[in-house]
Motif scaffolding. Structure first.
Motif, mmCIF file in Angstrom:
data_model
loop_
_atom_site.group_PDB
_atom_site.id
_atom_site.type_symbol
_atom_site.label_atom_id
_atom_site.label_comp_id
_atom_site.label_asym_id
_atom_site.label_seq_id
_atom_site.Cartn_x
_atom_site.Cartn_y
_atom_site.Cartn_z
ATOM 1 N N GLU A 19 -18.309 29.648 10.754
ATOM 2 C CA GLU A 19 -18.155 29.207 12.147
ATOM 3 C C GLU A 19 -18.595 27.744 12.295
ATOM 4 O OE1 GLU A 19 -17.103 31.654 14.303
ATOM 5 O OE2 GLU A 19 -17.160 33.087 12.655
ATOM 6 N N GLU A 46 -5.395 32.585 12.122
ATOM 7 C CA GLU A 46 -5.660 34.032 12.039
ATOM 8 C C GLU A 46 -7.070 34.325 12.514
ATOM 9 O OE1 GLU A 46 -4.623 36.343 8.723
ATOM 10 O OE2 GLU A 46 -2.514 35.964 9.075
ATOM 11 N N PRO A 47 -7.356 35.504 13.078
ATOM 12 C CA PRO A 47 -6.302 36.419 13.494
ATOM 13 C C PRO A 47 -5.516 35.816 14.636
ATOM 14 C CG PRO A 47 -8.464 37.236 14.189
ATOM 15 C CD PRO A 47 -8.702 35.995 13.397
ATOM 16 N N ARG A 57 -6.348 39.652 18.201
ATOM 17 C CA ARG A 57 -7.468 38.704 18.113
ATOM 18 C C ARG A 57 -8.431 38.885 19.293
ATOM 19 N NH1 ARG A 57 -8.405 33.303 16.123
ATOM 20 N NH2 ARG A 57 -9.913 32.254 17.427
ATOM 21 N N LEU A 61 -12.385 39.683 19.005
ATOM 22 C CA LEU A 61 -13.397 38.676 19.372
ATOM 23 C C LEU A 61 -14.159 39.018 20.648
ATOM 24 C CD1 LEU A 61 -12.068 37.130 17.095
ATOM 25 C CD2 LEU A 61 -12.061 35.077 18.517
ATOM 26 N N VAL A 78 -7.665 43.409 11.477
ATOM 27 C CA VAL A 78 -7.407 42.099 10.868
ATOM 28 C C VAL A 78 -6.093 42.133 10.074
ATOM 29 C CG1 VAL A 78 -8.201 40.628 8.968
ATOM 30 C CG2 VAL A 78 -9.786 41.256 10.799
ATOM 31 N N ARG A 82 -2.414 40.426 10.613
ATOM 32 C CA ARG A 82 -1.837 39.629 9.498
ATOM 33 C C ARG A 82 -0.411 40.091 9.182
ATOM 34 N NH1 ARG A 82 -6.249 39.357 5.867
ATOM 35 N NH2 ARG A 82 -6.791 37.689 7.316
ATOM 36 N N ARG A 104 -7.658 29.882 8.653
ATOM 37 C CA ARG A 104 -8.141 31.172 8.124
ATOM 38 C C ARG A 104 -6.982 32.068 7.670
ATOM 39 N NH1 ARG A 104 -13.495 31.776 9.277
ATOM 40 N NH2 ARG A 104 -14.360 31.055 11.247
ATOM 41 N N ALA A 108 -10.942 34.841 4.476
ATOM 42 C CA ALA A 108 -11.864 35.162 5.572
ATOM 43 C C ALA A 108 -12.187 36.650 5.603
ATOM 44 C CB ALA A 108 -11.270 34.727 6.915
ATOM 45 N N THR A 109 -11.206 37.484 5.250
ATOM 46 C CA THR A 109 -11.451 38.933 5.237
ATOM 47 C C THR A 109 -12.468 39.290 4.151
ATOM 48 O OG1 THR A 109 -9.118 39.133 5.836
ATOM 49 C CG2 THR A 109 -10.296 41.164 5.308
ATOM 50 N N TYR A 112 -15.871 37.764 5.600
ATOM 51 C CA TYR A 112 -16.465 38.389 6.797
ATOM 52 C C TYR A 112 -16.575 39.913 6.659
ATOM 53 C CZ TYR A 112 -16.430 34.091 9.553
ATOM 54 O OH TYR A 112 -16.685 32.827 10.029
ATOM 55 N N GLN A 113 -15.437 40.572 6.356
ATOM 56 C CA GLN A 113 -15.491 42.028 6.281
ATOM 57 C C GLN A 113 -16.131 42.459 4.939
ATOM 58 O OE1 GLN A 113 -12.682 40.476 7.926
ATOM 59 N NE2 GLN A 113 -13.910 41.113 9.694
ATOM 60 N N PHE A 168 -18.071 37.630 16.844
ATOM 61 C CA PHE A 168 -18.553 37.218 15.527
ATOM 62 C C PHE A 168 -19.644 36.157 15.654
ATOM 63 C CE2 PHE A 168 -14.321 38.903 14.446
ATOM 64 C CZ PHE A 168 -14.644 39.733 13.383
HETATM 65 C C1 LIG Z 1 -8.904 35.809 9.607
HETATM 66 C C2 LIG Z 1 -10.198 36.517 9.859
HETATM 67 C C3 LIG Z 1 -11.061 36.084 10.847
HETATM 68 N N1 LIG Z 1 -12.220 36.718 11.060
HETATM 69 C C4 LIG Z 1 -13.120 36.238 12.109
HETATM 70 C C5 LIG Z 1 -13.800 34.953 11.781
HETATM 71 C C6 LIG Z 1 -14.017 34.279 13.109
HETATM 72 O O1 LIG Z 1 -15.284 34.645 13.610
HETATM 73 C C7 LIG Z 1 -12.938 34.877 13.992
HETATM 74 C C8 LIG Z 1 -11.835 33.903 14.294
HETATM 75 O O2 LIG Z 1 -12.273 32.894 15.127
HETATM 76 P P1 LIG Z 1 -12.264 31.324 14.719
HETATM 77 O O3 LIG Z 1 -11.872 30.633 15.982
HETATM 78 O O4 LIG Z 1 -11.313 31.113 13.606
HETATM 79 O O5 LIG Z 1 -13.670 31.008 14.279
HETATM 80 O O6 LIG Z 1 -12.391 35.983 13.274
HETATM 81 C C9 LIG Z 1 -12.565 37.821 10.298
HETATM 82 O O7 LIG Z 1 -13.633 38.417 10.517
HETATM 83 N N2 LIG Z 1 -11.721 38.239 9.320
HETATM 84 C C10 LIG Z 1 -10.548 37.629 9.061
HETATM 85 O O8 LIG Z 1 -9.800 38.040 8.121
#
Ligand SMILES: Cc1cn([C@H]2C[C@H](O)[C@@H](COP(=O)(O)O)O2)c(=O)[nH]c1=O
Ligand code: ATP
Length: 222
Positions: A19, A46-47, A57, A61, A78, A82, A104, A108-109, A112-113, A168
């Motif tokens: 972020e 994305e998303p 999205r 969010l 997510v 996609r 992204r 990012a998946t 983050y995930q 997030f």
């Molecule tokens: C693609 C993608 C995104 N995220 C999360 C990461 C960010 O916190 C938000 C997107 O908001 P931003 O304006 O781009 O910061 O989504 C995620 O968790 N997993 C993903 O694959």
């Protein structure tokens, strides 16, 4: 994973990072640079990226509500976004020879995930194979910087725009640190595709570095 597509196509470039590291700011620079080289460029994110994917999205969010979002449900949302984005925007653009620059994508998946929520990488990989069918970015620019400084930048932007933190952005520091380490592990595993840019420097310095690395790649592709 190799790209299985054989038809001529444009290039697919993604920007990644935690972020507030400067993805949106630098996406504009990349898009302008590619257009100046004569390419048709589709800038997307994305998303999101299509009306229905943007609706997903908002669901992802939205910090409101008392019902926590299950990590597996988050992961599937997510990838649902996609799939829609790939079908409606990314694949058609690449197939007509346009270049796609995306804020992204699947790294990012994993960050983050995978890193943040703790979902095993092989479960993410199965969805990646199912949804992407071999399509992956040609180049990923990973903007990396210490989390605390990125958080200060994010706060500055939110104060300037009068915005609130999304679901997030409200996570704990340990989550953001896990995301950062998740990204760095991805970059280490895919050094040909992913370029790490030190994003903690001033904007002029970051952008000079980013353009230098992008130009190296444009040269190699020409
Ligand atoms: C693609 C993608 C995104 N995220 C999360 C990461 C960010 O916190 C938000 C997107 O908001 P931003 O304006 O781009 O910061 O989504 C995620 O968790 N997993 C993903 O694959
Ligand atoms: N190198 C830099 N030095 C100082 N400030 C910067 C730099 N790059 C971007 N900023 C500022 O930091 C803030 C966050 O940048 P930006 O919105 O581009 O980040 P982002 O990674 O897209 O954020 P998000 O994760 O919310 O999508 C903005 O106010 C931007 O002007």
């Amino acid at each position: 994973m190799p790209n299985e597509r054989t038809i001529p196509r444009g290039r697919f470039i993604t920007l990644e990072g935690g972020e507030g590291v400067g993805k949106s700011t630098n996406l504009a620079l990349v898009v302008d640079h590619l257009r100046a080289h004569g390419h048709e460029v589709v800038a997307t994110r994305e998303p999101g990226g299509t009306p229905r994917a943007e609706a997903i999205r908002r669901l992802l969010l939205d910090p409101a509500g008392e019902e926590p979002l299950d990590p597996d449900a988050e992961l599937l949302l997510v990838f649902a976004a996609r799939a829609q984005h790939l079908a409606r925007v990314i694949r058609p653009a690449l197939e007509r020879g346009a270049w796609v620059v995306c804020d992204r994508f699947t790294d990012a998946t994993y960050a983050y995930q995978g890193g943040g929520r703790g979902i095993e990488a092989d479960r993410i990989a199965r969805l990646e194979t199912f949804v992407q069918q071999g399509l992956e970015p040609d180049l990923t620019l990973l903007l990396d910087m210490p989390m605390a400084e990125a958080q200060r930048r994010l706060d500055g932007r939110l104060q300037g725009q009068g915005g609130e933190r999304d679901r997030f952005e409200r996570e704990r520091d340990t989550f953001f640190e896990a995301v950062r380490q998740g990204y760095l592990a991805r970059a280490e595993a895919a050094p040909d595709r992913m370029v790490v840019i030190a994003a903690g420097a001033g904007l002029a310095e970051v952008q000079a570095e980013l353009l230098a690395r992008l130009n190296e790649r444009l040269e190699a592709w020409s």
